[in-house]
Design a protein around this motif. Sequence first.
Motif, short mmCIF file in Angstrom:
data_model
loop_
_atom_site.label_atom_id
_atom_site.label_comp_id
_atom_site.label_asym_id
_atom_site.label_seq_id
_atom_site.Cartn_x
_atom_site.Cartn_y
_atom_site.Cartn_z
N TYR A 123 -14.05 -23.45 31.62
CA TYR A 123 -12.65 -23.00 30.75
C TYR A 123 -12.87 -23.82 29.41
N HIS A 126 -15.11 -22.68 26.93
CA HIS A 126 -15.40 -21.25 26.78
C HIS A 126 -15.35 -20.90 25.23
N SER A 127 -16.15 -20.26 24.69
CA SER A 127 -16.26 -20.18 22.98
C SER A 127 -15.07 -19.64 22.61
N ASP A 128 -14.64 -18.58 23.19
CA ASP A 128 -13.31 -17.71 22.40
C ASP A 128 -12.00 -18.29 23.18
N LEU A 129 -11.77 -18.63 24.32
CA LEU A 129 -10.71 -18.94 25.06
C LEU A 129 -10.48 -20.27 25.58
#
Lengths: 292, 427
Positions: A123, A126-129
Amino acid sequence: MKRHNGRDAALFLAPTAVTYAVFLYIPIVSCFVIAMSDYDILSPLNFIGFSNFKRLFTYDRTLSTYLTTFKLAGMVVILHTIIGLMMALIVRHFHRRFQSVLRSIYYLPSILTTASVAIAWRYIFHSDLGILNYFLRQLGLSNIPWLLDPQWVYGSIAVFSVWKFVGGAFLYYLIGLETIPESLYEAAKIDGAGSVSTFRHITLPMLTPTIFFVVLNLCIGATQMFDEPFFLTGGGPGDASRTVNLFLYEVAYKEFNFGYASAIAISLFFVLAIFTIVQVKASNKWVTYDRA
Amino acid sequence: MKRLFIATAFAAAAVFGFANGQDEASTDSGVFGGDDVTLRFVMDGTVEQQAWMDELLADFNAEYPNIGVEVIWTPVGAEGWGGYFTKIKTMIASGQSPDLAMVASEGFQLLHEGKLAVPLNDYVEAHPELVDEYEDIHTKLQNACIIDGNLYGFAWNWNNVVTHINLDMLEAANLPFPSANWNKEEFLRYAQAMTIEKDGKKQYGTFIPNYNFMITGWLYNFGASVLNDEMSAAALETPEMQECMQFMHDLIYKYGVSPAPIPGDNFISMMTNRQVAMTFGGRWPVPAFVNADLNFDIQYVPSFNTNQVVYGTSMFPVMTASKHPEEAFIFSAWLSGRRSQEVYLSSFSIPTRLSVMDKVLPANPPENAQLFKTSADSARVVQAPAQFPEVEAAFMRAFNTIMSDPNADISGILSASNSDINEILSR
């Protein structure tokens, strides 16, 4: 009397010998036998000679996983060795009571379950979130593809590995530092040596047996790396972070190709043996055992 | 010939006994012998589901006191069905074979070709009274449990892939609930409208599916599939497959409406954390959505090129290595009954029995839950050859390579994976 001694010795050695035979020697011999077979654990062994070993050198994925393993292992060994030593040196400068607190803090990640903390790190990465990229965006920077890019993924796994496992190297170094006679530091102080000079000419040479031990263990452990890529990336993207051990596991338990998996295991054994022999030989040139 | 035999057997059974069901069977609990046995039963499930199973086992033992059941809980987990079947195969290989196991569609061919399960035709023929109202099981779903005329079990639960939509986000974007036949352009418009950024945090309009089953739901609607219809060769080089992968890729990198998936990403928590507005799955995420007070509803996957719902079902096959196949059949048949589905599948997964679907679906969220039933009529089973774990791994490797790289050579990656899968199938 002599005969009695021999029998007693055999009796005492028997439990250990049996344990070794059952859990070590028989599996090793079995591994060699299975490596020369086509075996899916549900059907009988079918001997196929050296085909599985030939495939080691012709199958692209096996070779690429070895390359990945070496890259990852190199990065992890260097980082653990340096960061573990730096942490030990810092902790040693604190008062004894505070040392025990720091020791616990630094070692804590090592006793946590890898699977659970790896999920948390996934988490974070995580690239976007993920939270890491959130902070980068707050600073006006772009997202970093921590677990998506074949290059970045090495660094991400190395960071996780250091956070999770550096406590082991740190403890060894701390113990190693404790064994350096205080009289050497006192003599150096009297001679007017500075901290850099003391570290270079006393701490480092006296610590070389510990460094050798740590590096050797890290090399063996890192070459068999499994947990980090398994939980963080599943070996991806593509095969970018698939280590030999992870690949071996998949060949065995997804393809049920135990013959080829055994051949990979044997190749890994020989690679590690060669590594270890080279390191032990090379250690004669830089490890100082004389503490007199 | 075999098919004819099965059809005849079931027709006869339906007439003479199925409708009478378990009440009659319960009077003859020692139908196959009567010695006390303990069955080893492999089942996937959560802690909550284990409590439901305890309740069912108490009922079963009241009817069949001579048959004990030891449940070996084996979570499907992050490795999916491939990993689950691997565990069962390992148990068999180690001489600890279960007597029966819950197996999903992804493992049916593996059981059949590997001769790991016993065809139940003879048992059913001999004791049709043990099967609870066979005709109540949805025909299409049950047909998946019969391979080359061999009946391996009774379809117990099933799942499809539909679109889960956060209604609050839909309302905030001033969008009406999409129609059943919404298309690619509409879907993109919805995803774009619900993608917003606030205080540095981005809410994504959708999350592209990242598990084989859900991806298959999309592939079918593009008119594509991983394998050809006979499951004898890879079909990754078709224009439809290329179009599907390109569209998914565009949703991430061109339109920015979906986060890039990482293996192991949990779409359910993304939905409950309100990070994404639309995800894709069956009925299994519903309890988590309800627990998170999510205001949601379901709709078909958009008709990208066609409308073809994917499904996967499960059954309780009796293992060939079982030492108590008769008793295992009794338990398998009992567990496939209505009572079991009502207890176990009221809020989780979709029952296969028409009567149970009619009872539990309208009584539980979401509002459009009846879609779970109606979609079965036109659904197509998920492709799963005997080499499913390897094929799935090879395809997912290609999928993740494509979706992780903004500049991915999609056709090149698909072509390489096509060769890999053909090589796997040829072994």
